[in-house]
Design a protein around this motif. Structure first.
Motif, PDB file in Angstrom:
ATOM      1  N   ARG A  34       0.845  -1.187   0.000  1.00  0.00           N
ATOM      2  CA  ARG A  34       0.000   0.000   0.000  1.00  0.00           C
ATOM      3  C   ARG A  34       0.883   1.241   0.000  1.00  0.00           C
ATOM      4  O   ARG A  34       2.027   1.206   0.419  1.00  0.00           O
ATOM      5  CB  ARG A  34      -0.935   0.002   1.208  1.00  0.00           C
ATOM      6  CG  ARG A  34      -1.879  -1.209   1.176  1.00  0.00           C
ATOM      7  CD  ARG A  34      -2.946  -1.141   2.226  1.00  0.00           C
ATOM      8  NE  ARG A  34      -4.035  -0.214   1.974  1.00  0.00           N
ATOM      9  CZ  ARG A  34      -5.045  -0.408   1.139  1.00  0.00           C
ATOM     10  NH1 ARG A  34      -5.072  -1.502   0.421  1.00  0.00           N
ATOM     11  NH2 ARG A  34      -6.012   0.472   1.008  1.00  0.00           N
ATOM     12  N   THR A  36       0.522   5.756   0.469  1.00  0.00           N
ATOM     13  CA  THR A  36      -0.326   6.899   0.788  1.00  0.00           C
ATOM     14  C   THR A  36      -0.275   7.863  -0.381  1.00  0.00           C
ATOM     15  O   THR A  36       0.795   8.300  -0.793  1.00  0.00           O
ATOM     16  CB  THR A  36       0.154   7.590   2.078  1.00  0.00           C
ATOM     17  OG1 THR A  36       0.164   6.623   3.122  1.00  0.00           O
ATOM     18  CG2 THR A  36      -0.760   8.734   2.449  1.00  0.00           C
ATOM     19  N   ASP A  39      -3.931  12.578  -1.656  1.00  0.00           N
ATOM     20  CA  ASP A  39      -5.135  12.975  -0.921  1.00  0.00           C
ATOM     21  C   ASP A  39      -5.120  12.494   0.525  1.00  0.00           C
ATOM     22  O   ASP A  39      -6.072  12.708   1.260  1.00  0.00           O
ATOM     23  CB  ASP A  39      -6.395  12.491  -1.638  1.00  0.00           C
ATOM     24  CG  ASP A  39      -6.468  10.972  -1.753  1.00  0.00           C
ATOM     25  OD1 ASP A  39      -5.557  10.273  -1.255  1.00  0.00           O
ATOM     26  OD2 ASP A  39      -7.430  10.482  -2.360  1.00  0.00           O
ATOM     27  N   ARG A  41      -5.111   9.358   1.572  1.00  0.00           N
ATOM     28  CA  ARG A  41      -5.664   8.004   1.713  1.00  0.00           C
ATOM     29  C   ARG A  41      -4.631   6.961   1.312  1.00  0.00           C
ATOM     30  O   ARG A  41      -3.722   7.231   0.535  1.00  0.00           O
ATOM     31  CB  ARG A  41      -6.909   7.847   0.856  1.00  0.00           C
ATOM     32  CG  ARG A  41      -8.048   8.711   1.296  1.00  0.00           C
ATOM     33  CD  ARG A  41      -9.248   8.463   0.447  1.00  0.00           C
ATOM     34  NE  ARG A  41     -10.349   9.327   0.850  1.00  0.00           N
ATOM     35  CZ  ARG A  41     -11.455   9.444   0.172  1.00  0.00           C
ATOM     36  NH1 ARG A  41     -11.637   8.759  -0.941  1.00  0.00           N
ATOM     37  NH2 ARG A  41     -12.410  10.243   0.589  1.00  0.00           N
ATOM     38  N   SER A  42      -4.807   5.763   1.796  1.00  0.00           N
ATOM     39  CA  SER A  42      -3.912   4.656   1.485  1.00  0.00           C
ATOM     40  C   SER A  42      -4.565   3.775   0.417  1.00  0.00           C
ATOM     41  O   SER A  42      -5.734   3.398   0.550  1.00  0.00           O
ATOM     42  CB  SER A  42      -3.645   3.835   2.746  1.00  0.00           C
ATOM     43  OG  SER A  42      -2.836   2.736   2.437  1.00  0.00           O
ATOM     44  N   TYR A  43      -3.805   3.487  -0.647  1.00  0.00           N
ATOM     45  CA  TYR A  43      -4.308   2.680  -1.756  1.00  0.00           C
ATOM     46  C   TYR A  43      -3.341   1.540  -2.044  1.00  0.00           C
ATOM     47  O   TYR A  43      -2.137   1.659  -1.796  1.00  0.00           O
ATOM     48  CB  TYR A  43      -4.434   3.526  -3.030  1.00  0.00           C
ATOM     49  CG  TYR A  43      -5.428   4.645  -2.927  1.00  0.00           C
ATOM     50  CD1 TYR A  43      -6.792   4.395  -2.993  1.00  0.00           C
ATOM     51  CD2 TYR A  43      -5.001   5.957  -2.774  1.00  0.00           C
ATOM     52  CE1 TYR A  43      -7.706   5.437  -2.909  1.00  0.00           C
ATOM     53  CE2 TYR A  43      -5.903   6.991  -2.689  1.00  0.00           C
ATOM     54  CZ  TYR A  43      -7.266   6.722  -2.752  1.00  0.00           C
ATOM     55  OH  TYR A  43      -8.168   7.754  -2.667  1.00  0.00           O
TER      56      TYR A  43
END
Length: 87
Positions: A34, A36, A39, A41-43
């Motif tokens: 993952r 960060t 924005d 958020r973690s993707y």
């Protein structure tokens, strides 16, 4: 359309290691790694070898072949005419 037969689509970051570029898009691919994003958020992140940021076609670094030179070289090597058929 039948329900529950299509894989789930989610936001994923694709990271081009050669160019150092990354882009966020939707995909059905998943990863344990993952990152960060901008924005906050973690993707999930998927590393790719080539993307539009590093591919020669999109970056304009593609080599243009000299077609006229190649044809002349072929004619010098193999002759410029077609062999005569049984006359």
């Amino acid at each position: 359309m039948k329900s529950r037969i299509h894989p789930a689509s989610r936001p994923v970051v694709f990271r081009d290691r050669a160019a150092g570029a990354a882009f966020l898009t939707r995909s059905t691919a998943d990863s344990d790694q993952r990152v960060t994003w901008e924005d906050g958020r973690s993707y999930p992140v998927i590393d790719v070898e080539t993307s539009s940021a590093s591919h020669p076609f999109y970056t304009g670094t593609r080599q243009v072949l000299d077609q006229a030179g190649r044809i002349e070289q072929f004619n010098r090597r193999y002759g410029s005419g077609v062999p005569a058929t049984g006359e």
